[in-house]
Design a protein around this motif. Structure first.
Motif, PDB file in Angstrom:
ATOM      1  N   PHE A 173       0.729  -1.256  -0.039  1.00 31.67           N
ATOM      2  CA  PHE A 173      -0.056  -0.100   0.176  1.00 31.67           C
ATOM      3  C   PHE A 173       0.985   1.363   0.048  1.00 31.67           C
ATOM      4  O   PHE A 173       0.331   2.211  -0.473  1.00 31.67           O
ATOM      5  CB  PHE A 173      -0.849   0.152   1.170  1.00 31.67           C
ATOM      6  CG  PHE A 173      -1.642  -1.261   1.501  1.00 31.67           C
ATOM      7  CD1 PHE A 173      -2.527  -1.813   0.293  1.00 31.67           C
ATOM      8  CD2 PHE A 173      -1.493  -2.007   2.411  1.00 31.67           C
ATOM      9  CE1 PHE A 173      -3.262  -2.869   0.425  1.00 31.67           C
ATOM     10  CE2 PHE A 173      -2.148  -3.295   2.537  1.00 31.67           C
ATOM     11  CZ  PHE A 173      -2.898  -3.858   1.532  1.00 31.67           C
ATOM     12  N   GLU A 174       2.093   1.043   0.168  1.00 32.32           N
ATOM     13  CA  GLU A 174       3.116   2.370   0.285  1.00 32.32           C
ATOM     14  C   GLU A 174       3.808   2.044  -0.883  1.00 32.32           C
ATOM     15  O   GLU A 174       4.202   3.311  -1.379  1.00 32.32           O
ATOM     16  CB  GLU A 174       4.049   2.367   1.352  1.00 32.32           C
ATOM     17  CG  GLU A 174       3.286   2.523   3.173  1.00 32.32           C
ATOM     18  CD  GLU A 174       3.919   2.444   4.042  1.00 32.32           C
ATOM     19  OE1 GLU A 174       5.364   1.856   3.809  1.00 32.32           O
ATOM     20  OE2 GLU A 174       3.733   2.560   5.454  1.00 32.32           O
ATOM     21  N   ASN A 185      -7.815   0.979   0.477  1.00 29.12           N
ATOM     22  CA  ASN A 185      -6.441   0.113  -0.011  1.00 29.12           C
ATOM     23  C   ASN A 185      -6.685  -0.808  -1.230  1.00 29.12           C
ATOM     24  O   ASN A 185      -5.851  -1.037  -2.091  1.00 29.12           O
ATOM     25  CB  ASN A 185      -6.005  -0.620   1.074  1.00 29.12           C
ATOM     26  CG  ASN A 185      -5.116   0.232   1.975  1.00 29.12           C
ATOM     27  OD1 ASN A 185      -4.598   1.180   1.710  1.00 29.12           O
ATOM     28  ND2 ASN A 185      -4.916  -0.340   3.380  1.00 29.12           N
ATOM     29  N   GLN A 186      -8.049  -1.371  -1.331  1.00 27.83           N
ATOM     30  CA  GLN A 186      -8.489  -2.002  -2.363  1.00 27.83           C
ATOM     31  C   GLN A 186      -8.353  -1.507  -3.572  1.00 27.83           C
ATOM     32  O   GLN A 186      -8.187  -1.801  -4.450  1.00 27.83           O
ATOM     33  CB  GLN A 186      -9.779  -3.039  -2.128  1.00 27.83           C
ATOM     34  CG  GLN A 186      -9.793  -3.964  -1.107  1.00 27.83           C
ATOM     35  CD  GLN A 186     -11.220  -4.594  -0.761  1.00 27.83           C
ATOM     36  OE1 GLN A 186     -11.972  -4.754  -1.753  1.00 27.83           O
ATOM     37  NE2 GLN A 186     -11.599  -4.574   0.484  1.00 27.83           N
ATOM     38  N   ASN A 210      -6.012  -2.027  -6.648  1.00 31.20           N
ATOM     39  CA  ASN A 210      -6.870  -2.417  -7.938  1.00 31.20           C
ATOM     40  C   ASN A 210      -6.725  -1.553  -9.035  1.00 31.20           C
ATOM     41  O   ASN A 210      -6.378  -2.120 -10.429  1.00 31.20           O
ATOM     42  CB  ASN A 210      -8.527  -2.324  -7.881  1.00 31.20           C
ATOM     43  CG  ASN A 210      -9.412  -2.531  -8.884  1.00 31.20           C
ATOM     44  OD1 ASN A 210     -10.027  -1.864  -9.593  1.00 31.20           O
ATOM     45  ND2 ASN A 210      -9.107  -3.943  -9.628  1.00 31.20           N
ATOM     46  N   LYS A 211      -6.511  -0.199  -8.868  1.00 26.92           N
ATOM     47  CA  LYS A 211      -5.972   0.653  -9.800  1.00 26.92           C
ATOM     48  C   LYS A 211      -4.830   0.551 -10.482  1.00 26.92           C
ATOM     49  O   LYS A 211      -4.533   0.540 -11.587  1.00 26.92           O
ATOM     50  CB  LYS A 211      -6.190   2.009  -9.332  1.00 26.92           C
ATOM     51  CG  LYS A 211      -5.913   3.273 -10.456  1.00 26.92           C
ATOM     52  CD  LYS A 211      -6.062   4.646  -9.584  1.00 26.92           C
ATOM     53  CE  LYS A 211      -5.624   5.722 -10.753  1.00 26.92           C
ATOM     54  NZ  LYS A 211      -6.040   7.201  -9.976  1.00 26.92           N
ATOM     55  N   PHE A 212      -3.748  -0.083  -9.597  1.00 25.84           N
ATOM     56  CA  PHE A 212      -2.133  -0.263 -10.088  1.00 25.84           C
ATOM     57  C   PHE A 212      -2.412  -1.634 -10.779  1.00 25.84           C
ATOM     58  O   PHE A 212      -1.845  -1.710 -11.752  1.00 25.84           O
ATOM     59  CB  PHE A 212      -1.549  -0.441  -8.818  1.00 25.84           C
ATOM     60  CG  PHE A 212      -0.230  -0.871  -9.183  1.00 25.84           C
ATOM     61  CD1 PHE A 212       0.739  -0.044  -9.575  1.00 25.84           C
ATOM     62  CD2 PHE A 212       0.075  -2.360  -9.193  1.00 25.84           C
ATOM     63  CE1 PHE A 212       2.143  -0.449  -9.956  1.00 25.84           C
ATOM     64  CE2 PHE A 212       1.457  -2.742  -9.727  1.00 25.84           C
ATOM     65  CZ  PHE A 212       2.469  -1.629  -9.950  1.00 25.84           C
ATOM     66  N   VAL A 232      -8.119  -9.816  -7.186  1.00 20.90           N
ATOM     67  CA  VAL A 232      -9.151 -10.625  -6.605  1.00 20.90           C
ATOM     68  C   VAL A 232      -9.155 -10.135  -4.988  1.00 20.90           C
ATOM     69  O   VAL A 232      -8.111  -9.906  -4.477  1.00 20.90           O
ATOM     70  CB  VAL A 232      -9.015 -11.973  -6.319  1.00 20.90           C
ATOM     71  CG1 VAL A 232     -10.272 -12.772  -5.860  1.00 20.90           C
ATOM     72  CG2 VAL A 232      -8.689 -12.570  -7.803  1.00 20.90           C
ATOM     73  N   SER A 233     -10.295  -9.615  -4.755  1.00 18.30           N
ATOM     74  CA  SER A 233     -10.380  -9.415  -3.058  1.00 18.30           C
ATOM     75  C   SER A 233     -11.595 -10.431  -2.602  1.00 18.30           C
ATOM     76  O   SER A 233     -12.710 -10.440  -3.349  1.00 18.30           O
ATOM     77  CB  SER A 233     -10.937  -7.768  -3.027  1.00 18.30           C
ATOM     78  OG  SER A 233     -12.057  -7.489  -3.436  1.00 18.30           O
TER      79      SER A 233
END
Length: 1021
Positions: free
Chosen positions: A117-118, A138-139, A143-145, A154-155
């Motif tokens: 996340f960092e 954070n999802q 997801n964007k990345f 997948v989450s």
């Protein structure tokens, strides 16, 4: 660590089929190869994360990493099976990694150390990223990345009895095989001028609109055989249209169609867009309105946690629930499509109450489901979830115990995450349950894992009995996850019980492992005391016969039964409820598909026919003859009893003579010669004889060509040692023939070449007068239906060496074993089948496909097993609670390939009536509390207005209204146990307290009555 793939001398990648054999029949080689090139990251390894990671590791990817620096907490032990109490405070990923790595030597597991996340760039080396225990913010970031870098995303999350999964595989994701079903094929009887295709003899084609097919061997329309896939429009069960056939010619005869799997393109949307305009996969059609409610609710939980330092709502706390409801109201306004008219406050309040809860069965359900989505992303095999799926099992909440903020508060126990959902009192009920697990294979291992985490039987009055007669094989390791490589050869039940006790030390001494099959022959072990002490039974079996027996015992002792099974990506669950539902035996699966013998013997038209023929050649060459020889040598009256039989006496005696005299080798070279002659007979001489009886230009009595429709005209094969299939047959047949006689085999081609070059193969001339069955409906002209010529049989018998001259001599029948690649068993059947296919112009099959069919292998995959056992344990909660209404329970059917989920109430047990009395045909029975006489039993029925016409016990007929009065006079005063012993001439087993009798009776009007069975207590009651 090695890769999943081994690289052979030619640089080709080979899959370890010994380990992955059952999974290969689900996914296929190409999908497995794609998976074996992929790296996967799982973020968060609490209960759900570790389930996902476990299933992915077992499936066989190139490498996997896990990320979870958070310290282990006591509540984690409710669902995370790789954590131990003494490891509290240590980083979860660090503790989990070495135990995950033990699951599959081909899949290295590492700890991802950078905070994704960092530093999202650290995710670039992965093909799939799976998020659990991750905030919505954070999802969205990850997801964007992932979308920007072509990484599948997948989450998934579970919150008490609620859970969800989300998939985003990017734009234009290609699904190579949407269903995983075998492509259908068939024989054509006609193609009309407007493109209407008719299947032969009204055989259902099995196609659906939009499917594609190719054609081959069509005469008159040769251009249609070019391999071009043509789209199908179904016109009926036996016809379909392929559109215009202009310019392709006019159909004459023959032809085959073959379904072709065409790629399916799915356009996934980002998580950000899907939050506003969600697409749902419905998991339970009885709850069709819940997905959007839970879609809002899970977002509200994430927002609540963000507002409260990462903490979720407290169990059963009304203040926190109100805050969640307020947040849900705000989020509902952001839903652009499909927003609910109003919020289901009761449902969302319950979601808040359970938010800190973590249940092993829910982790198992979503762990199997989510891991399968990962495998779909990597392989392109099966249809993924598009894009959200929500599931809940609120029916599992207890009604027999109270749930308050106090009873659901943490206690410092390993079960705190389960107590947060059910409360302390219900946890005590779970701990004092007595359960019987029948089977410790794939489902059994998953079941014991869940039970250990749930705390089943850990209380002072709890117990688990598990039995399995099998030992662990290497192929088990791919899906029976309680076992490790050093366990191969050990007893399944003992290893599984020991592994469960490691997961939860409170199970120590609570699990009794047995190695006995549950059946009539072990009723002294699983006796009446054993069954009566149980609270319930759970089946984890792989055969119908054992399931039926256990089911009938559960019906007799009125014990609830949890039944389940898997077949590849398909799974089913059934709850059997005493006095409420039908039982497992109330319905039957369709009979196993078999092929007509005439088709297999003389007129195969598909590879399945030749594989069945190859298996028959295996048995008739290397199993049955050796058994017959041994019977002749060991039974003094064998010849005498054989001569008295009708049927194939001559065949039996000639086989003994061949294998004991004519074909008996003294050295391995003679087995090579035998194999070469066997080849000549099967693939040359027999084919010449068949075509002699039915020439290729012969016609039927109606004037149609004999070799048409399903009949394919064969051609004999000329032996060529340089042809691989020819060579494989000779090598396998020679080695198996030598094995029977205890000779050492060889695969040295130089030796084979030397022996075969020196052989003289006699010319074959087809014989006249030989009859061959032309159609399955015709009688077999060579069937042995009577006695052979006795003089001829005696002559053959006298030519046999006397058994006394061969004292102690025995042949060794080959015991078919499909999973040993060195024993030549599958090699023989594959070669024989493919040579037969060459005779008839049928496309051959590889060893893998042959092994599946000949070995009757049940395809299996760990994801389905995990999900199915999760469903079963959700039903177990209900049984422990004592729910007593059919509508409280669910039978389930799932297909992870589609994906499809179907749940329904169990079917009620059948009801009946005699005179004015209603009766449950399955669960009711007439019971006598003591060992009555026959007269007393009959009088008791007369008092109910029923006339007993027949009474039996097993095969012994004890009473019939047509018996002579003198016989009945002697039987009337006998106690029922005495009557059984007199009639059957066998003693009643010692300790037997209940005797079952089948009865026929008439009611007052003289009509037959369907009366439940009669149970009489014995003298030992």
């Amino acid at each position: 660590m090695a890769d999943t793939m081994k690289v052979d001398k030619d640089g080709e990648q080979n899959i370890d089929e010994g380990l992955y054999s059952r999974q290969l029949y689900v996914l296929g080689h190409e999908a497995m190869r794609r998976m074996a090139k992929s790296n996967v990251l799982v973020v968060g390894v609490k209960g759900l994360g570790v389930e996902i990671a476990k299933n992915i590791a077992l499936a066989g990817v190139k490498a996997m990493a896990i990320y979870d620096p958070a310290p282990v907490e006591i509540a984690d032990l409710s669902a995370q099976f790789f954590l131990r109490k003494e490891e509290i405070g240590r980083p979860r990923a660090e503790v989990t990694q070495p135990r995950l790595a033990e699951l599959n030597a081909y899949v290295p597991v590492s700890v991802h150390t950078e905070n994704p996340f960092e530093n999202p760039e650290s995710l670039s080396k992965y093909q799939v990223v799976v998020l659990t225990e991750t905030s919505l913010d954070n999802q969205l970031q990850i997801n964007k990345f992932c979308r920007a870098n072509g990484i599948y995303f997948v989450s998934a999350d579970v919150r008490g009895l609620f859970g969800n999964v989300f998939c985003d595989f990017g734009d234009e994701f290609s699904v190579a095989d949407a269903t995983g079903e075998n492509p259908v094929s068939g024989i054509i009887s006609d193609i009309s001028e407007d493109g209407l295709v008719t299947a032969l003899d009204e055989t259902r084609h099995g196609l659906e609109d939009g499917d594609h097919v190719t054609f081959s061997e069509v005469e008159g329309m040769e251009k249609i055989n070019d391999g071009t896939p043509r789209k199908v429009e179904v016109k009926g069960p036996y016809t379909f249209s392929i559109g215009s056939v202009e310019g392709l010619g006019k159909y004459s005869r023959g032809g085959l169609f073959q379904q072709v799997k065409m790629p399916k393109i799915i356009n996934f949307k980002s998580l950000e867009e899907q939050l506003r305009k969600p697409e749902f996969l419905i998991s339970d059609f009885a709850k069709w309105d819940r997905p959007v409610q839970l879609h809002i609710g899970f977002q509200a939980l994430s927002k609540f946690a963000s507002n409260n330092g990462g903490k979720l709502p407290r169990p059963m706390n009304d203040q926190d629930a109100k805050a969640v409801l307020q947040l849900a109201g705000e989020i509902a306004k952001t839903i652009e499509e499909g927003a609910p008219e109003e919020l289901d406050e009761k449902l969302l309040t319950e979601l808040s109450y359970q938010a800190q809860g973590y249940l092993s069965p829910m982790a198992a359900f979503f762990g199997g489901l989510t891991a399968q989505q990962v495998l779909k992303a990597l392989s392109g095999k099966f249809t993924p979830v598009v894009q959200f799926m929500y599931f809940d099992s609120l029916e599992s909440l207890p009604s027999s115990t109270s749930r308050t903020e106090e009873t659901c508060a943490p206690t410092g126990s390993r079960y705190d995450a389960q107590i947060a959902v059910f409360g302390k009192d219900f946890q005590d009920k779970i701990g004092n349950t007595k359960e019987f697990l029948v089977g410790a294979g794939a489902i059994g291992c998953e079941m014991l894992k869940n039970w250990a985490l749930m705390g089943l039987a850990t209380g002072p009055n709890g117990s688990i009995h598990v039995t399995d007669m099998d030992s662990i094989e290497r192929s088990n390791l791919n899906r029976q996850f309680l076992f490790r490589a050093p366990d191969v050869g050990k007893l399944k039940s003992e290893c599984a019980a020991a592994a469960a006790a490691v997961m939860n030390p409170e199970l120590e001494g609570k699990v009794t492992s047995l190695r006995d099959r549950v059946g009539e022959d072990t009723e002294d072990i699983f006796n009446e005391d054993f069954w009566e002490a149980l609270d319930g039974v759970t089946n984890a079996l792989d055969n119908v016969e054992a399931r039926v027996y256990v089911d009938r015992r559960c019906v007799f002792f009125r014990k609830p039964l949890l039944e389940s099974g898997t077949l590849g990506t398909k799974g089913n669950t059934q709850v059997v409820l005493p006095n409420l539902s039908e039982s497992y035996s109330s319905s039957q699966d369709p009979p196993e598909k078999s092929f007509p013998m005439c088709t297999v013997k003389s007129f195969p038209n598909k590879i399945e026919h030749t594989i069945a023929w190859g298996r028959e050649i295996f048995d008739s060459s290397f199993v049955n003859p050796a058994q017959s020889v041994n019977l002749y040598l060991s039974q003094p009256n064998f010849i005498e009893s054989t001569l008295k039989q009708s049927g194939n006496q001559k065949e039996i005696l000639e086989t003994i003579r061949d294998y004991l005299v004519a074909a008996k080798p003294l050295k391995f070279e003679e087995s090579i010669e035998w194999a070469r002659l066997k080849f000549e007979k099967l693939f040359n001489n027999d084919i010449q004889q068949l075509v002699h009886v039915f020439p290729k230009d012969s016609v039927t009595s109606s004037g149609t060509p004999f070799w048409s429709g399903p009949k394919r005209a064969p051609d004999p094969l000329a032996f060529d040692l340089e042809n691989k299939e020819h060579r494989d047959f000779i090598v396998a047949a020679a080695n198996l023939h030598a094995f029977i006689y205890g000779l050492k085999g060889s695969t040295d081609l130089g030796l084979y070449r030397k022996v075969l070059d020196a052989m003289m193969i006699p010319d074959f001339k087809p014989q006249s007068g030989v009859k061959i069955q032309a159609n399955d409906s015709d009688p077999d002209p060579n069937a042995n239906t009577g006695f052979a010529d006795q003089d001829e049989l005696k002559e053959i018998a006298e030519s046999l060496p006397a058994p006394a001259t061969l004292a102690g001599y025995r042949l060794t029948p080959v015991e078919f074993e499909k999973d040993d690649d060195t024993n030549h068993h599958i090699a023989l059947i594959t070669a024989a089948s493919n040579l037969r296919a060459m005779n008839y112009g049928i496309s051959p099959a590889d060893r893998h496909q042959t092994k599946l069919i000949a070995g009757k292998i049940i395809p299996a995959i760990a994801t389905t097993t995990a999900l199915v056992t999760g469903i079963v344990c959700l039903e177990l909660y209900k049984l422990i609670d004592g729910k007593n209404k059919l509508e409280d329970y669910r039978n389930g059917f799932i297909n992870l390939a589609l994906p499809f989920f179907g749940f329904s109430e169990p079917i009620a047990s059948p009801k009946g009536k005699y005179n004015d009395t209603e009766v449950d045909k399955l669960w009711d029975r007439f019971e006598f509390g003591h060992n009555v006489t026959l007269r007393e039993l009959i009088d008791e029925f007369e008092g109910k207005g029923l006339e007993v016409t027949m009474l039996s016990h097993g095969n012994a007929l004890l009473y019939a209204s047509f018996f002579p009065p003198a016989k009945l006079k002697d039987r009337y005063p006998l106690k029922m146990t005495e009557l059984i012993e007199v009639v059957s001439k066998k003693p009643v087993p010692a300790g037997r307290r209940n005797m079952i009798f089948e009865i026929c009776a008439d009611d007052k009007s003289g009509e037959d009555v369907e009366v439940p069975f009669v149970c009489v207590k014995t003298k030992d009651a």
